[in-house]
Design an enzyme around this catalytic site. Sequence first.
Site, short mmCIF file in Angstrom:
data_model
loop_
_atom_site.label_atom_id
_atom_site.label_comp_id
_atom_site.label_asym_id
_atom_site.label_seq_id
_atom_site.Cartn_x
_atom_site.Cartn_y
_atom_site.Cartn_z
N GLY A 119 0.84 -1.19 0.00
CA GLY A 119 0.00 0.00 0.00
C GLY A 119 0.87 1.24 0.00
O GLY A 119 1.99 1.22 0.52
N GLN A 154 3.25 9.91 0.68
CA GLN A 154 4.52 9.20 0.87
C GLN A 154 5.50 9.42 -0.29
O GLN A 154 6.68 9.07 -0.18
CB GLN A 154 4.29 7.69 1.05
CG GLN A 154 3.58 7.36 2.37
CD GLN A 154 3.35 5.87 2.50
OE1 GLN A 154 2.37 5.35 2.00
NE2 GLN A 154 4.27 5.18 3.14
N CYS A 161 5.49 -0.02 7.25
CA CYS A 161 5.19 1.15 6.42
C CYS A 161 6.43 1.49 5.61
O CYS A 161 7.54 1.48 6.14
CB CYS A 161 4.83 2.32 7.34
SG CYS A 161 4.43 3.83 6.44
N LEU A 162 6.22 1.80 4.33
CA LEU A 162 7.37 2.12 3.47
C LEU A 162 8.08 3.39 3.94
O LEU A 162 9.23 3.61 3.60
CB LEU A 162 6.92 2.26 2.01
CG LEU A 162 6.46 0.95 1.35
CD1 LEU A 162 5.96 1.22 -0.06
CD2 LEU A 162 7.56 -0.09 1.35
N HIS A 186 -4.86 1.94 7.33
CA HIS A 186 -3.47 2.42 7.45
C HIS A 186 -3.21 3.53 6.41
O HIS A 186 -2.65 4.57 6.75
CB HIS A 186 -2.53 1.23 7.21
CG HIS A 186 -1.07 1.56 7.18
ND1 HIS A 186 -0.16 1.02 8.06
CD2 HIS A 186 -0.35 2.38 6.35
CE1 HIS A 186 1.06 1.50 7.77
NE2 HIS A 186 0.96 2.33 6.74
N GLU A 187 -3.65 3.30 5.16
CA GLU A 187 -3.37 4.29 4.10
C GLU A 187 -4.23 5.55 4.27
O GLU A 187 -3.75 6.66 4.02
CB GLU A 187 -3.60 3.68 2.72
CG GLU A 187 -2.76 2.44 2.40
CD GLU A 187 -1.27 2.61 2.63
OE1 GLU A 187 -0.75 3.73 2.54
OE2 GLU A 187 -0.62 1.59 2.94
N HIS A 191 -2.69 7.88 6.59
CA HIS A 191 -1.64 8.70 5.98
C HIS A 191 -2.21 10.00 5.42
O HIS A 191 -1.57 11.05 5.50
CB HIS A 191 -0.98 7.95 4.81
CG HIS A 191 0.15 7.05 5.21
ND1 HIS A 191 1.29 7.52 5.81
CD2 HIS A 191 0.33 5.72 5.06
CE1 HIS A 191 2.12 6.50 6.03
NE2 HIS A 191 1.56 5.39 5.58
NI NI Z 1 2.37 3.42 5.59
#
Ligand code: NI
Length: 171
Positions: free
Chosen positions: A46, A51, A94-95, A136-137, A140
């Site tokens: 995701g 991000q 998380c990236l 989660h996304e 963000h």
């Molecule tokens: Ni994330």
Amino acid sequence: MTIKPLIILPDPVLRQVSKPIERVDADLQRLTDDMLETMYDAPGIGLAAIQVGVPRRMLVIDLSKEGEEKQPLVFINPEIVSSSDDRSVYEEGCLSIPDYYAEVERPAQVTVKYLDREGKEQSVVADGLLATCLQHEIDHLNGVLFIDHISRLKREMVIKKFTKASKSKAL
Ligand code: NI
């Protein structure tokens, strides 16, 4: 398609609240393609636009397993319209916080309204990993990270570690 650089903790950009998208056009579709490419390259399941430094309410998800056919999902202006009372726990990563994982408890099922890549209104009733990933996304897009859902002690340790790492890289 272009692989974009990822914004990493503690970059304050991650705390910005993303703005709604007003028009789904070719530029936006190009951004969704770049985000998917960036996510596959990382690799991750995701990615939210913020991000890659774009404060717009959009995210991409692909939960297909390695070796399976890709199943890219694009969510524009996603909005949680209902959440279940029952909850589930997943180990999240998380990236933007590489190589850190922690268990997070969230509603097990959510209904999400959104626009798809063509700008068409859609809605999905998600459970399992998709429910967790969507929450989660969407977090963000509101400047919220998964570490905000863990204990304060653990969160402060992670932030300290990443702050130290970002400073040493700057030298
Ligand atoms: Ni994330």
